[in-house]
Structure formats: C-alpha cells, structure tokens
Design a protein around this motif. Structure first.
Motif, PDB file in Angstrom:
ATOM      1  N   MET A   1       0.854  -1.187   0.000  1.00 14.21           N
ATOM      2  CA  MET A   1       0.000   0.000   0.000  1.00 14.21           C
ATOM      3  C   MET A   1       0.895   1.244   0.000  1.00 14.21           C
ATOM      4  O   MET A   1       1.732   1.385   0.873  1.00 14.21           O
ATOM      5  CB  MET A   1      -0.866  -0.036   1.268  1.00 14.21           C
ATOM      6  N   SER A   2       0.712   2.102  -1.018  1.00 12.60           N
ATOM      7  CA  SER A   2       1.519   3.330  -0.979  1.00 12.60           C
ATOM      8  C   SER A   2       0.714   4.434  -0.296  1.00 12.60           C
ATOM      9  O   SER A   2      -0.502   4.521  -0.452  1.00 12.60           O
ATOM     10  CB  SER A   2       1.962   3.732  -2.388  1.00 12.60           C
ATOM     11  N   ILE A   3       1.423   5.251   0.479  1.00 14.41           N
ATOM     12  CA  ILE A   3       0.759   6.282   1.287  1.00 14.41           C
ATOM     13  C   ILE A   3       1.269   7.652   0.871  1.00 14.41           C
ATOM     14  O   ILE A   3       2.476   7.888   0.822  1.00 14.41           O
ATOM     15  CB  ILE A   3       1.080   6.073   2.783  1.00 14.41           C
ATOM     16  N   LEU A   4       0.311   8.523   0.574  1.00 12.10           N
ATOM     17  CA  LEU A   4       0.619   9.899   0.181  1.00 12.10           C
ATOM     18  C   LEU A   4       0.463  10.807   1.404  1.00 12.10           C
ATOM     19  O   LEU A   4      -0.505  10.674   2.152  1.00 12.10           O
ATOM     20  CB  LEU A   4      -0.382  10.314  -0.905  1.00 12.10           C
ATOM     21  N   ILE A   5       1.415  11.726   1.598  1.00  9.64           N
ATOM     22  CA  ILE A   5       1.265  12.747   2.637  1.00  9.64           C
ATOM     23  C   ILE A   5       0.919  14.051   1.927  1.00  9.64           C
ATOM     24  O   ILE A   5       1.623  14.453   0.997  1.00  9.64           O
ATOM     25  CB  ILE A   5       2.584  12.947   3.435  1.00  9.64           C
ATOM     26  N   ARG A   6      -0.166  14.683   2.344  1.00  6.93           N
ATOM     27  CA  ARG A   6      -0.568  15.950   1.691  1.00  6.93           C
ATOM     28  C   ARG A   6      -1.231  16.867   2.704  1.00  6.93           C
ATOM     29  O   ARG A   6      -1.618  16.442   3.793  1.00  6.93           O
ATOM     30  CB  ARG A   6      -1.508  15.676   0.511  1.00  6.93           C
ATOM     31  N   GLU A   7      -1.373  18.155   2.298  1.00  2.00           N
ATOM     32  CA  GLU A   7      -2.092  19.119   3.134  1.00  2.00           C
ATOM     33  C   GLU A   7      -3.537  18.669   3.260  1.00  2.00           C
ATOM     34  O   GLU A   7      -4.144  18.229   2.281  1.00  2.00           O
ATOM     35  CB  GLU A   7      -2.108  20.518   2.481  1.00  2.00           C
ATOM     36  N   ALA A   8      -4.112  18.820   4.443  1.00  2.00           N
ATOM     37  CA  ALA A   8      -5.521  18.498   4.615  1.00  2.00           C
ATOM     38  C   ALA A   8      -6.381  19.589   3.991  1.00  2.00           C
ATOM     39  O   ALA A   8      -5.991  20.758   3.970  1.00  2.00           O
ATOM     40  CB  ALA A   8      -5.837  18.397   6.103  1.00  2.00           C
ATOM     41  N   VAL A   9      -7.555  19.179   3.492  1.00  5.30           N
ATOM     42  CA  VAL A   9      -8.557  20.140   3.027  1.00  5.30           C
ATOM     43  C   VAL A   9      -9.826  19.887   3.835  1.00  5.30           C
ATOM     44  O   VAL A   9      -9.954  18.855   4.509  1.00  5.30           O
ATOM     45  CB  VAL A   9      -8.836  19.996   1.503  1.00  5.30           C
ATOM     46  N   GLU A  10     -10.759  20.844   3.764  1.00  8.70           N
ATOM     47  CA  GLU A  10     -11.915  20.750   4.655  1.00  8.70           C
ATOM     48  C   GLU A  10     -12.707  19.458   4.446  1.00  8.70           C
ATOM     49  O   GLU A  10     -13.266  18.908   5.405  1.00  8.70           O
ATOM     50  CB  GLU A  10     -12.818  21.984   4.479  1.00  8.70           C
ATOM     51  N   ALA A  65      -2.327  11.539   5.922  1.00  8.89           N
ATOM     52  CA  ALA A  65      -1.740  10.396   5.207  1.00  8.89           C
ATOM     53  C   ALA A  65      -2.902   9.659   4.557  1.00  8.89           C
ATOM     54  O   ALA A  65      -3.877   9.316   5.228  1.00  8.89           O
ATOM     55  CB  ALA A  65      -1.013   9.484   6.194  1.00  8.89           C
ATOM     56  N   GLU A  66      -2.785   9.455   3.244  1.00  9.69           N
ATOM     57  CA  GLU A  66      -3.899   8.894   2.466  1.00  9.69           C
ATOM     58  C   GLU A  66      -3.418   7.681   1.679  1.00  9.69           C
ATOM     59  O   GLU A  66      -2.348   7.723   1.078  1.00  9.69           O
ATOM     60  CB  GLU A  66      -4.406   9.982   1.509  1.00  9.69           C
ATOM     61  N   THR A  67      -4.239   6.622   1.662  1.00  7.64           N
ATOM     62  CA  THR A  67      -3.881   5.438   0.871  1.00  7.64           C
ATOM     63  C   THR A  67      -4.136   5.716  -0.605  1.00  7.64           C
ATOM     64  O   THR A  67      -4.862   6.660  -0.953  1.00  7.64           O
ATOM     65  CB  THR A  67      -4.728   4.214   1.265  1.00  7.64           C
ATOM     66  N   ASP A  68      -3.618   4.836  -1.457  1.00 12.68           N
ATOM     67  CA  ASP A  68      -3.880   5.029  -2.891  1.00 12.68           C
ATOM     68  C   ASP A  68      -5.361   4.811  -3.207  1.00 12.68           C
ATOM     69  O   ASP A  68      -5.849   5.235  -4.246  1.00 12.68           O
ATOM     70  CB  ASP A  68      -2.958   4.178  -3.776  1.00 12.68           C
ATOM     71  N   GLY A  69      -6.109   4.199  -2.255  1.00 15.18           N
ATOM     72  CA  GLY A  69      -7.555   4.066  -2.435  1.00 15.18           C
ATOM     73  C   GLY A  69      -8.328   5.277  -1.932  1.00 15.18           C
ATOM     74  O   GLY A  69      -9.563   5.288  -1.949  1.00 15.18           O
ATOM     75  N   GLY A  70      -7.631   6.298  -1.421  1.00 19.31           N
ATOM     76  CA  GLY A  70      -8.307   7.530  -1.005  1.00 19.31           C
ATOM     77  C   GLY A  70      -8.761   7.552   0.442  1.00 19.31           C
ATOM     78  O   GLY A  70      -9.495   8.453   0.851  1.00 19.31           O
ATOM     79  N   ASP A 102      -3.485   1.512  13.305  1.00 18.46           N
ATOM     80  CA  ASP A 102      -2.530   0.420  13.533  1.00 18.46           C
ATOM     81  C   ASP A 102      -1.953  -0.130  12.231  1.00 18.46           C
ATOM     82  O   ASP A 102      -0.768  -0.435  12.134  1.00 18.46           O
ATOM     83  CB  ASP A 102      -3.220  -0.743  14.274  1.00 18.46           C
ATOM     84  N   LYS A 103      -2.838  -0.267  11.222  1.00 14.94           N
ATOM     85  CA  LYS A 103      -2.412  -0.968   9.999  1.00 14.94           C
ATOM     86  C   LYS A 103      -1.309  -0.242   9.217  1.00 14.94           C
ATOM     87  O   LYS A 103      -0.710  -0.853   8.325  1.00 14.94           O
ATOM     88  CB  LYS A 103      -3.619  -1.260   9.091  1.00 14.94           C
ATOM     89  N   VAL A 104      -1.062   1.028   9.525  1.00 21.23           N
ATOM     90  CA  VAL A 104       0.006   1.724   8.789  1.00 21.23           C
ATOM     91  C   VAL A 104       1.178   2.136   9.688  1.00 21.23           C
ATOM     92  O   VAL A 104       2.050   2.910   9.270  1.00 21.23           O
ATOM     93  CB  VAL A 104      -0.522   2.954   8.010  1.00 21.23           C
ATOM     94  N   LYS A 105       1.184   1.624  10.921  1.00 20.94           N
ATOM     95  CA  LYS A 105       2.292   1.992  11.813  1.00 20.94           C
ATOM     96  C   LYS A 105       3.584   1.297  11.404  1.00 20.94           C
ATOM     97  O   LYS A 105       3.563   0.244  10.771  1.00 20.94           O
ATOM     98  CB  LYS A 105       1.949   1.586  13.249  1.00 20.94           C
TER      99      LYS A 105
END
Ligand SMILES: CC(C)(COP(=O)(O)OP(=O)(O)OC[C@H]1O[C@@H](n2cnc3c(N)ncnc32)[C@H](O)[C@@H]1OP(=O)(O)O)[C@@H](O)C(=O)NCCC(=O)NCCS
Length: 175
Positions: A1-10, A65-70, A102-105
C-alpha cells in the motif's frame, strides 16, 4: 500500500475525525479505561476539526496520510503554541496531535508526517516545538525520542474521568 502525505482540506474532516477516534481506541486500549474510549464520538471530533478550517492560520499545518484508495489513515497538526500550554511547555510552537491507524504503523508514515509539520514550523521561524504524550504511551515516546525529542516536565489531569500522567517533549528546530 503506498501512502501519500498531503495538506488536509476541509473535505477531510470526517476522515481525520474517524482516525482520531479509531486511533485512540487502537492505541490507548491498554492504558485508558473502556468507558473513556467508548465515550469518544466521531461527530464531536468532526466538529472539533472543522474548527481548524474556520480560522485558518498559515503558520499552522495539518497534514493527512492517504492510501492510494483515497482513505485517510493518519494525520498530524502543529502550529504556534496555544495560550494554555505556553508557560508549561515553554516552546514557541507545539504539535497538537499525530495519529495513525494500527495498519500503517512502523512504515515511516509518522516520521514523514512529523517531518512535514516540523519543516513547516521551522520555515515559519519557530525554533522550538513541544508536545504532551501520555506517560504510559511508550511506542509514541520511543518515536519522539527517535526524532530527536527530549522528555521534560510531567503533569497529571482528568481525562474523561480517569487520572492520567503526561510527559512533555521538546524539539529544537534548525533551518
Ligand atoms: C507514534 C506514531 C505517530 C509513530 O508513527 P509510525 O509511522 O508508526 O513511526 P515510524 O515508522 O515513522 O517510526 C520512526 C521511528 O520511531 C521509532 N518508533 C516508532 N514506533 C515505535 C515503537 N512502537 N516502538 C519503538 N520505537 C518506535 C523507531 O525508531 C522508528 O524507526 P524504525 O522503524 O526505523 O526503527 C504512531 O505509532 C501512532 O500514531 N501511534 C498512536 C497515536 C499516538 O500515540 N500518538 C501520539 C499522541 S501524543
């Protein structure tokens, strides 16, 4: 699973609130009472996180932190020190929260989130960052120490009917 780090939006507030509640339940089950954990509410947390967007502060940063599934699986927020913490933490900025499911720690996601928030604070001229962590939360304490944080003062308080002890951590920032 790839994880994207991005700015949060509302539009992320419900996802953030969901991670906040599930993160507490998964990570604090060994040291907070079942009553305290059962009382957590995603609706209440959603309202709380909406507040972060109502008065945006460019010197603060909220990352997800967001998965490639959103799906939102983690978040971190830091900014100028709040009035209630200025004296006790004695730092210019603070980390308000960092939570992962837990699943991404243990995959470096926490390090990436924290690094993104600390870089932002350093770029805005803050030289020191503090935070509070539950004394019994050894995984998080080891994490903060691995990132260069040093423990300091302790305080106890009533967390939803349970007395708990927190330890302050301090980070020095350099550009
Ligand atoms: C604390 C937390 C953010 C760490 O995020 P993470 O993505 O799991 O941590 P990382 O993979 O980036 O770890 C970076 C380093 O921290 C240290 N570390 C992280 N978790 C650790 C653990 N459980 N035990 C010991 N050391 C740990 C290690 O040195 C690690 O490097 P390594 O994996 O190369 O050995 C995450 O565990 C979490 O969300 N915990 C629950 C919520 C929480 O307690 N938040 C803090 C509230 S104050």
């Amino acid at each position: 699973m790839s994880i994207l780090i991005r700015e949060a939006v509302e539009a992320d507030v419900e996802g953030i609130a969901g991670v906040h509640v599930q993160g507490w339940r998964e990570s604090y089950k060994d040291f907070l009472s079942p009553e305290a954990l059962a009382g957590l509410s995603v609706e209440e947390r959603t309202r709380m996180w909406q507040g972060a967007f109502r008065q945006p502060n460019p010197r603060a940063r909220l990352l997800v932190a967001e998965t490639d599934g959103g799906a939102i699986v983690g978040f971190a927020r830091g900014g100028p020190i709040g009035r209630e913490n200025a004296d006790v933490l004695g730092t210019e900025a603070e980390i308000f929260a960092i939570y992962l499911l837990d699943k991404v720690k243990r995959q470096g996601v926490g390090r990436r989130l924290m690094g993104g928030v600390l870089d932002h604070l350093a770029a805005h001229g803050f030289r020191s960052v503090g935070l509070w962590v539950l004394k019994q939360n050894l995984p998080a304490r080891r994490f903060y120490e691995a990132l260069g944080g040093t423990p300091g003062a302790e305080q106890s308080f009533d967390l939803r009917g349970q007395m708990v002890v927190e330890v302050a951590y301090r980070f020095e920032l350099t550009l």
